[in-house]
Enzyme design. Structure first.
Site, PDB file in Angstrom:
ATOM      1  N   HIS A  23      -1.481   0.906  -9.776  1.00  0.00           N
ATOM      2  CA  HIS A  23      -2.132  -0.130  -8.947  1.00  0.00           C
ATOM      3  C   HIS A  23      -2.639  -1.282  -9.834  1.00  0.00           C
ATOM      4  O   HIS A  23      -3.823  -1.618  -9.814  1.00  0.00           O
ATOM      5  CB  HIS A  23      -3.289   0.486  -8.134  1.00  0.00           C
ATOM      6  CG  HIS A  23      -3.658  -0.340  -6.916  1.00  0.00           C
ATOM      7  ND1 HIS A  23      -4.036   0.215  -5.725  1.00  0.00           N
ATOM      8  CD2 HIS A  23      -3.717  -1.688  -6.734  1.00  0.00           C
ATOM      9  CE1 HIS A  23      -4.317  -0.747  -4.856  1.00  0.00           C
ATOM     10  NE2 HIS A  23      -4.120  -1.912  -5.453  1.00  0.00           N
ATOM     11  N   ARG A  45       0.853  -1.187   0.000  1.00  0.00           N
ATOM     12  CA  ARG A  45       0.000   0.000   0.000  1.00  0.00           C
ATOM     13  C   ARG A  45       0.895   1.246   0.000  1.00  0.00           C
ATOM     14  O   ARG A  45       2.028   1.211   0.503  1.00  0.00           O
ATOM     15  CB  ARG A  45      -0.888   0.034   1.242  1.00  0.00           C
ATOM     16  CG  ARG A  45      -2.057  -0.932   1.194  1.00  0.00           C
ATOM     17  CD  ARG A  45      -3.125  -0.513   0.193  1.00  0.00           C
ATOM     18  NE  ARG A  45      -4.256  -1.428   0.165  1.00  0.00           N
ATOM     19  CZ  ARG A  45      -4.450  -2.367  -0.766  1.00  0.00           C
ATOM     20  NH1 ARG A  45      -3.588  -2.522  -1.755  1.00  0.00           N
ATOM     21  NH2 ARG A  45      -5.511  -3.143  -0.728  1.00  0.00           N
TER      22      ARG A  45
HETATM   23  P1  NDP Z   1      -2.049 -11.859   4.129  1.00  0.00           P
HETATM   24  O1  NDP Z   1      -2.899 -11.408   5.262  1.00  0.00           O
HETATM   25  O2  NDP Z   1      -2.268 -13.218   3.540  1.00  0.00           O
HETATM   26  O3  NDP Z   1      -0.507 -11.813   4.557  1.00  0.00           O
HETATM   27  C1  NDP Z   1       0.024 -10.795   5.314  1.00  0.00           C
HETATM   28  C2  NDP Z   1       1.466 -11.125   5.641  1.00  0.00           C
HETATM   29  O4  NDP Z   1       2.075  -9.973   6.230  1.00  0.00           O
HETATM   30  C3  NDP Z   1       1.579 -12.267   6.672  1.00  0.00           C
HETATM   31  O5  NDP Z   1       2.693 -13.061   6.377  1.00  0.00           O
HETATM   32  C4  NDP Z   1       1.802 -11.506   7.971  1.00  0.00           C
HETATM   33  O6  NDP Z   1       2.528 -12.198   8.955  1.00  0.00           O
HETATM   34  C5  NDP Z   1       2.623 -10.337   7.477  1.00  0.00           C
HETATM   35  N1  NDP Z   1       2.542  -9.224   8.431  1.00  0.00           N
HETATM   36  C6  NDP Z   1       1.468  -8.494   8.790  1.00  0.00           C
HETATM   37  N2  NDP Z   1       1.802  -7.587   9.716  1.00  0.00           N
HETATM   38  C7  NDP Z   1       3.116  -7.761   9.945  1.00  0.00           C
HETATM   39  C8  NDP Z   1       4.040  -7.133  10.812  1.00  0.00           C
HETATM   40  N3  NDP Z   1       3.677  -6.143  11.644  1.00  0.00           N
HETATM   41  N4  NDP Z   1       5.312  -7.567  10.803  1.00  0.00           N
HETATM   42  C9  NDP Z   1       5.687  -8.575   9.977  1.00  0.00           C
HETATM   43  N5  NDP Z   1       4.863  -9.222   9.124  1.00  0.00           N
HETATM   44  C10 NDP Z   1       3.599  -8.809   9.129  1.00  0.00           C
HETATM   45  O7  NDP Z   1      -2.166 -10.760   2.987  1.00  0.00           O
HETATM   46  P2  NDP Z   1      -1.963 -10.963   1.414  1.00  0.00           P
HETATM   47  O8  NDP Z   1      -0.667 -11.636   1.215  1.00  0.00           O
HETATM   48  O9  NDP Z   1      -3.164 -11.565   0.800  1.00  0.00           O
HETATM   49  O10 NDP Z   1      -1.909  -9.438   0.909  1.00  0.00           O
HETATM   50  C11 NDP Z   1      -0.931  -8.552   1.388  1.00  0.00           C
HETATM   51  C12 NDP Z   1      -1.221  -7.161   0.898  1.00  0.00           C
HETATM   52  O11 NDP Z   1      -0.904  -7.026  -0.480  1.00  0.00           O
HETATM   53  C13 NDP Z   1      -2.681  -6.705   0.960  1.00  0.00           C
HETATM   54  O12 NDP Z   1      -3.070  -6.354   2.263  1.00  0.00           O
HETATM   55  C14 NDP Z   1      -2.667  -5.526   0.022  1.00  0.00           C
HETATM   56  O13 NDP Z   1      -2.310  -4.363   0.731  1.00  0.00           O
HETATM   57  C15 NDP Z   1      -1.568  -5.869  -0.969  1.00  0.00           C
HETATM   58  N6  NDP Z   1      -2.111  -6.150  -2.299  1.00  0.00           N
HETATM   59  C16 NDP Z   1      -1.810  -5.284  -3.319  1.00  0.00           C
HETATM   60  C17 NDP Z   1      -2.251  -5.529  -4.595  1.00  0.00           C
HETATM   61  C18 NDP Z   1      -1.847  -4.668  -5.732  1.00  0.00           C
HETATM   62  O14 NDP Z   1      -2.414  -4.805  -6.842  1.00  0.00           O
HETATM   63  N7  NDP Z   1      -0.878  -3.791  -5.578  1.00  0.00           N
HETATM   64  C19 NDP Z   1      -3.113  -6.693  -4.898  1.00  0.00           C
HETATM   65  C20 NDP Z   1      -3.341  -7.549  -3.759  1.00  0.00           C
HETATM   66  C21 NDP Z   1      -2.864  -7.274  -2.510  1.00  0.00           C
HETATM   67  P3  NDP Z   1       1.952 -13.548   9.625  1.00  0.00           P
HETATM   68  O15 NDP Z   1       2.123 -14.613   8.578  1.00  0.00           O
HETATM   69  O16 NDP Z   1       2.820 -13.767  10.794  1.00  0.00           O
HETATM   70  O17 NDP Z   1       0.515 -13.275   9.964  1.00  0.00           O
HETATM   71  C1  OXD Z   2      -6.048  -5.770  -3.277  1.00  0.00           C
HETATM   72  C2  OXD Z   2      -5.600  -4.788  -4.267  1.00  0.00           C
HETATM   73  O1  OXD Z   2      -5.901  -5.525  -2.078  1.00  0.00           O
HETATM   74  O2  OXD Z   2      -5.914  -4.941  -5.469  1.00  0.00           O
HETATM   75  O3  OXD Z   2      -6.557  -6.819  -3.706  1.00  0.00           O
HETATM   76  O4  OXD Z   2      -4.893  -3.840  -3.911  1.00  0.00           O
END
Ligand code: NDP
Ligand code: OXD
Length: 308
Positions: free
Chosen positions: A271, A223
């Site tokens: 994005h 983000r």
């Molecule tokens: P998930 O919830 O599956 O994974 C989140 C990961 O981040 C987990 O491994 C989690 O750790 C880790 N995490 C969260 N907080 C912390 C922290 N404070 N310190 C260390 N690690 C942390 O999310 P997704 O993988 O599905 O998606 C991630 C993000 O990608 C979305 O929230 C979105 O913002 C972004 N996104 C962007 C897109 C784009 O087009 N640019 C499209 C899709 C998503 P743990 O495993 O320990 O819980």
């Molecule tokens: C998502 C994105 O969070 O597209 O799926 O950013």
């Protein structure tokens, strides 16, 4: 059951058709024409207007049309109902492709040849072996795991970072504050795939860039608010960071006068790293609408206290 739909970046008719195929009597209402707020039992949203979700007294579930839920959880008046998101292999696949494209582009200095070609310059740039270009992946969820696997498959040594300790075959991992410092210190390419939470906001800042090896690369597809833009531009200007790819921004669309557009070390994409695949995502939404009726636990519900 009436579903309130609010997502300005996607045509509601696409969703209406897919949902109606599975639930023919679904009452699908597109915001702001939602009719009687008391009839709304589910919300399907991206960037809901803060305070709006509190207007529906019989709301039973909030369904994000995307993977990220920060744009929902940031609502100070969010009603106390479950929030679910999309967890889809397509999201991971698209995000991994984006990361792979920029990792290779940066690793092979392809941006130098773009410029050389414009100047008709036949000049070879530096070469580093893939095995010597360490990649750090922040976040090891659905997206981060797919990214880490794809980059490891290309031959980069990859270390992933998560909140809780994680074990993944073929990928080194680290967690917590100490783990972050270690991962960043060795990351010649740092890929951000974290969700936006209070803990991760502004994690890509001057201290992070200073810790990375000189001349490293940054890819942000989490983000916009993960990044402190001024810190990135200063690190690029000093040569500490060589180049960055940014897919996400605090304000989208990125305003015309934003300096990120024109910084020579920054590549901007609108994005597009991934987009929700409606065909597969709608199955999850349909399943959760069914569960709303039966009272079964929802799939892909987020932990609201944790923020993701
Ligand atoms: P998930 O919830 O599956 O994974 C989140 C990961 O981040 C987990 O491994 C989690 O750790 C880790 N995490 C969260 N907080 C912390 C922290 N404070 N310190 C260390 N690690 C942390 O999310 P997704 O993988 O599905 O998606 C991630 C993000 O990608 C979305 O929230 C979105 O913002 C972004 N996104 C962007 C897109 C784009 O087009 N640019 C499209 C899709 C998503 P743990 O495993 O320990 O819980
Ligand atoms: C998502 C994105 O969070 O597209 O799926 O950013």
């Amino acid at each position: 059951m009436a579903v309130m739909y609010k997502c300005d970046v996607r045509n509601p008719e696409e969703w209406r058709v897919l949902l109606a195929a599975a639930i023919p009597d679904l009452d699908f209402r597109v915001w702001p024409d939602v009719g009687n707020p008391e009839e709304i039992t589910a919300a399907l949203v991206w960037e809901p207007v803060p305070g709006d979700l509190a207007r529906y007294p019989n709301l039973g579930v909030i369904l994000s049309v995307a993977a990220g839920v920060d744009n929902i959880l940031s609502d100070p008046d969010l009603p106390d109902v479950p929030v679910c998101r999309i967890v889809d292999e397509y999201t991971g696949m698209f995000m991994a492709e984006y990361a792979a494209y920029y990792a290779l582009r940066f690793h092979r200095h392809m941006y130098l040849y773009d410029e050389n070609r414009r100047q008709k310059l036949w000049r070879k740039g530096p070469r580093t072996e893939t095995q010597d270009r360490h990649v750090g992946v922040l976040g090891l969820g659905n997206v981060g795991r797919a990214v880490a696997a794809k980059l490891a498959g290309l031959g980069f040594p990859v270390t992933g970072w998560s909140r809780s300790p994680t074990v993944i075959d073929g990928i080194a991992t680290a967690s917590g504050t100490d783990g972050f410092a270690e991962v960043v210190a060795q990351s010649a390419i740092l890929v951000n795939a974290l969700p936006l939470t209070d803990e991760t906001r502004h994690i890509l800042n001057a201290a992070t860039f200073a810790r990375m090896p000189k001349g490293s690369f940054v890819i942000n597809m989490g983000r916009g608010e993960h990044l402190v833009p001024a810190d990135l531009m200063a690190s690029l200007d000093s040569g500490q960071v060589e180049r960055a790819a940014l897919d996400v921004f605090e304000h989208e669309p990125l305003p015309q006068d934003d300096p990120l557009w024109s910084h020579p070390g920054i590549e901007v994409t609108p994005h597009i790293a991934a987009a929700t695949n409606l065909r597969t995502a709608s199955r999850q939404v349909i399943e959760n609408l069914r569960r709303l009726e039966t009272g079964e636990p929802f799939i892909n519900a987020v932990d609201r206290a944790r923020g993701y």
